[in-house]
Write a protein that holds these residues in place. Structure first.
Motif, mmCIF file in Angstrom:
data_model
loop_
_atom_site.group_PDB
_atom_site.id
_atom_site.type_symbol
_atom_site.label_atom_id
_atom_site.label_comp_id
_atom_site.label_asym_id
_atom_site.label_seq_id
_atom_site.Cartn_x
_atom_site.Cartn_y
_atom_site.Cartn_z
ATOM 1 N N LYS A 227 0.890 -2.073 11.383
ATOM 2 C CA LYS A 227 -0.210 -2.399 10.472
ATOM 3 C C LYS A 227 -0.636 -3.832 10.708
ATOM 4 N N SER B 199 -3.527 -6.983 9.050
ATOM 5 C CA SER B 199 -4.476 -7.323 7.995
ATOM 6 C C SER B 199 -5.202 -8.580 8.406
ATOM 7 N N THR C 280 -4.713 -2.358 7.595
ATOM 8 C CA THR C 280 -5.096 -1.277 8.504
ATOM 9 C C THR C 280 -3.876 -0.839 9.299
ATOM 10 N N ASN C 281 -3.632 0.438 9.288
ATOM 11 C CA ASN C 281 -2.524 0.972 10.099
ATOM 12 C C ASN C 281 -3.036 1.325 11.490
ATOM 13 N N PHE C 282 -2.147 1.270 12.421
ATOM 14 C CA PHE C 282 -2.555 1.662 13.780
ATOM 15 C C PHE C 282 -1.426 2.376 14.513
ATOM 16 N N VAL D 35 -7.222 -6.071 2.838
ATOM 17 C CA VAL D 35 -7.215 -4.716 3.400
ATOM 18 C C VAL D 35 -6.138 -4.635 4.470
ATOM 19 N N LYS E 16 0.815 -1.222 0.000
ATOM 20 C CA LYS E 16 0.000 0.000 0.000
ATOM 21 C C LYS E 16 0.843 1.264 0.000
ATOM 22 N N PHE F 118 -7.017 3.077 15.096
ATOM 23 C CA PHE F 118 -7.056 2.221 13.919
ATOM 24 C C PHE F 118 -7.481 3.081 12.739
ATOM 25 N N TYR F 119 -6.637 3.159 11.749
ATOM 26 C CA TYR F 119 -6.886 4.071 10.638
ATOM 27 C C TYR F 119 -7.742 3.402 9.558
ATOM 28 N N ILE F 120 -8.745 4.146 9.136
ATOM 29 C CA ILE F 120 -9.582 3.630 8.043
ATOM 30 C C ILE F 120 -9.299 4.399 6.749
ATOM 31 N N SER G 189 -9.597 7.838 11.585
ATOM 32 C CA SER G 189 -9.300 6.677 12.433
ATOM 33 C C SER G 189 -10.320 6.550 13.554
#
Lengths: 526, 250
Positions: B140, B142, B149-151, B147, A506, B180-182, B187
């Protein structure tokens, strides 16, 4: 152990001094016959006393006062005949005092004097100090004068190794390999000699010999740690040999064995990409390029890798990706080319090249703006890692340390010998900086030529890309759609079966992912 | 050696790609990760080209707070906070929260079963805290492999005041949080904090005559008039609070 070595040194010096005293006595007797003026006799008898004192000090291990006394005597015209001997002993004293560079000068003077009695010993001593300093100029000088048979057995390995190095540098590969082969197994030069011997064979296109030697080196180091540099260098050499032999898969396999936490791994990754490309493993090569073109490599000078990536995209008809990579190449390396050209055009003094390198050495990436580098950081980093520059920088560091030691030596610094030593070292430091500056200039010139060449190739690749695009359009207009390719239906479950968890990329790069990327893009050729 | 080869490669204009439409992509074993060590660079920072960049950015946050250990006052509150991220590791902010009025479910039960009336006690009304966040981890994960997701995982340290109807009490809080970033800016934020502040004790025994009222027997409800807020004693109180919110990076 040190104690024993010191004792042996004192014994050797005593022996030399004894010889010298006898020689001096004989010389003086002769001179007495031809001397007619009474004042001269008085002076000589005074000098005799001073020399005896100096020799006594040397024999008792008081090297500093002995050296100072000898230095005062060496310029006396009355002792012209004894000068080579005095200089030789002065050199020995300076070696004991760990002032190798200043000592080397004394030995050079002895060699130049042509005094048969001390010339061999001086060559031997010069070889040893030049070897410890890593001074190529002095080494070449000493080795050119040396007769290996006169050398003591314990130092023969060094001299064979240095002869081999010089031959290798002069592209006399057969002779180089022979010289390296004479270095004995237990010697501290053995690993390097083995490596260089294999390299000489490789350069001489005797690939199988090189493979055998690299393998031998790996076997010798089998019990060493995974990141042992000798072992890793041998693995790299082995992989390169198989590459040269065009055995791509074997080369790829050996490159894969290079440990990731070794500094040679970056080279392995790049070279492995070449092997993958030559072995038509395009997907694998693109996987490597994902790492090589990550932000972690932004300060690496690897223009060729971008063109390689573009070529792989050409093979798989991914013209849009190709366009991006070519644009990245131009965006990154056009300013580099301009800056190198402008620096070469504006700087004629070798010292200015050295100063630019010195600025780089004092900072790390992102601090480059603080010191106002005129050349790109990646260029200077690349040059600083070149073998000849690294070696000369190491030599410069040593003589600077020697100068610092003299500067901080208190009374010795203000003595005649101290002042002379600092003068000698200052000249040497200045000359070495000029030499490094010349090396930097030569490397910059090479880079400029290389970039010019690569930009020409980029134009060819771009032409191929436009041609490819045109062909694709022509086929589309003719109503022939591109077939559905395998990568459109990738089942990700496969990767879970490997026991690894794969994340889609990403845009951000993680240190622990470098080297673990797998390209899964689709090929677009019909 | 390698440079010359660029030219050679260009000559091979037509080379078939090793994978055709019918192939199945298999990752060669030698290309799979074998080591847990990481490469060595001049700067060995763990991540570059971050998806989530917070440095020199402002962040707004709306949240719902739930007091886990509050027995009497309403456990809910709503709040908003604003942070400024000075670096990727540090952020400073201001939190304002408004408590819901009334009492907790537990206090209601006490009233129903034992006629204990806590509505007379002073309840927290709002809070204002300065907060420092130390972002310890950026990572991050998954779950779906499609997908990522970073955190951010961080520690927080806050100091400020809690306002009661009659008085404002200073307090401090320490906690842990995770975002948690969307997306690159949005987030979900979770905070767990332990507050320590001086606060009134909501328990006050009904003593006949003390507040000029009359109580005839123990079964009678206390007929004393409502005590004033100053009648409640004060002490250091610890309370745990979970905040759930939505954050946006500007």
């Amino acid at each position: 152990m040190n104690h024993i070595i010191q004792k042996v040194n004192i014994l050797i010096i005593s022996f030399i001094l004894l010889n010298f005293s006898l020689a001096y006595a004989a010389g003086k007797t002769k001179r007495k016959i031809i001397t007619s003026k009474p004042g001269s006799v008085v002076r000589e008898s005074g000098l005799k006393g001073q020399l005896s004192n100096a020799l006594s000090l040397a024999q008792s291990g008081q090297y500093q006062p002995a050296a100072q006394a000898l230095f005062n005597l060496v310029k006396r015209p009355e002792l012209e005949n004894e000068r080579p001997q005095i200089k030789y002993i002065l050199g020995k004293m300076l070696v004991e005092m760990k002032y190798s560079q200043v000592a080397a000068y004394q030995f050079v003077d002895v060699i130049r004097s042509g005094n048969n009695r001390y010339i061999k010993k001086a060559i031997e001593e010069l070889s040893l100090v030049a070897d410890s300093l890593g001074d190529d100029t002095l080494l070449n000088y000493a080795v050119s004068k040396v007769d290996v048979n006169d050398f003591p057995d314990k130092n023969k390995d060094m001299i064979y190794f240095r002869i081999g190095e010089i031959k290798l540098k002069n592209r006399e590969y057969e002779d180089a390999a022979n010289a390296f082969s004479k270095v004995t197994f237990g010697s501290s030069y053995n690993n390097q000699a083995l490596y260089n011997r294999a390299m000489a064979n490789l350069e001489n296109n005797k690939i199988d010999n090189a493979i055998a030697l690299f393998q031998q080196m790996i076997d010798h180091r089998s019990k060493s740690s995974v990141t042992d540099t000798n072992k890793v260098a041998a693995q790299m050499g082995l992989a390169r040999s198989y590459y040269q032999k065009q055995e791509w898969d074997t080369a790829i396999d050996i490159y894969s064995q290079i440990p990731r936490d070794h500094f040679l791994w970056h080279d392995a990754l790049f070279e492995q990409s070449w092997a993958m490309l030559r072995g038509a493993r395009f997907r694998s090569a693109l996987s490597n390029f994902q790492s090589l073109h990550s932000s972690y490599y932004e300060d690496f000078y690897i223009p060729e890798s971008l063109l390689l990536r573009a070529i792989v995209y050409l093979y798989i008809c991914k013209y849009d990706e190709m366009e991006k990579v070519l644009s990245l190449f131009e965006k990154t390396y056009e300013p580099v080319k301009i800056k190198i050209g402008s620096f070469l055009g504006n700087s004629s003094e070798s010292m200015s090249y050295y100063q630019e390198l010195e600025k780089k050495l004092s900072v790390k990436r992102q601090e480059d703006l603080l010191v106002g580098l005129k050349l790109p950081y990646m260029v200077l980093k690349n040059i600083a890692e070149e073998g000849d520059v690294r070696r000369s920088l190491s030599y410069l560091r040593r003589i600077q340390e020697e100068k610092n030691a003299i500067e901080n030596s208190g009374g010795f610094r203000s003595s005649g010998l101290g002042q002379y030593s600092v003068r000698v070292l200052n000249t040497r430091i200045k000359n070495t900086k000029v030499l490094i500056g010349d090396m930097v200039k030569a490397h910059l010139q090479n880079m400029k030529d290389e970039l010019q060449d690569l930009f020409e190739q980029a134009s060819f690749i771009r032409y191929e890309m436009i041609n490819g695009k045109k062909e694709t359009l022509r086929k589309k207009i003719a109503g022939r759609d591109l077939p559905n390719t395998i990568d459109n239906q990738i089942d990700r479950e496969f990767y879970i079966e490997n026991g690894f968890e794969f994340y889609p990329f990403k845009g951000e790069f993680w240190l622990d992912e470098i080297g673990n990327y797998h390209y899964l893009g689709k090929q677009s050729c019909e | 050696m390698f440079q010359v080869s660029v030219k050679i490669l260009l000559i091979f204009a037509v080379v078939s790609f090793s994978c055709t439409a019918k192939d199945l992509i298999q990752l060669p074993v030698e290309e799979l990760a074998k080591e847990s060590v990481t490469p060595i660079f001049e700067r060995n920072d763990s991540v570059r080209n971050r998806n989530i960049v917070t440095e020199k950015r402002w962040e707004g946050n709306l949240f719902y707070g739930w007091a886990l250990t509050e027995p009497i006052a309403n456990v809910s509150k709503l709040g908003l906070s604003g942070y400024y991220h000075t670096t990727e590791d540090n952020a400073y902010g201001l939190i304002f929260s408004k408590n819901f009025s009334g009492v907790s479910q537990y206090a209601k039960q006490l009233k129903d079963q034992y006629s204990l009336d806590f509505t007379r006690a002073p309840m927290p009304e709002s809070g204002l805290f300065l907060d420092y966040n130390w972002k310890a981890f950026y990572g991050k994960f998954s779950l779906s492999k499609h997908v990522v997701t970073n955190f951010h995982f961080f520690g927080s340290l806050a100091a400020g005041v809690t306002k009661y109807p009659h008085k404002t009490f200073p307090g401090v809080a320490i906690g842990l949080g995770q975002k948690f970033y969307i997306g690159k800016n949005s987030s979900f934020r979770f905070d767990f904090r332990v507050f320590a502040n001086q606060a009134p004790i909501p328990f006050l025994k009904c003593e006949p005559g003390k507040y000029e009222g009359v109580k005839n027997s123990t079964t009678d409800s206390c007929n004393e008039p409502p005590p004033s807020y100053s009648d409640f004693k004060e002490r250091i109180t610890f309370s745990s609070v979970i905040d759930l919110g939505y954050s946006f990076l500007f």
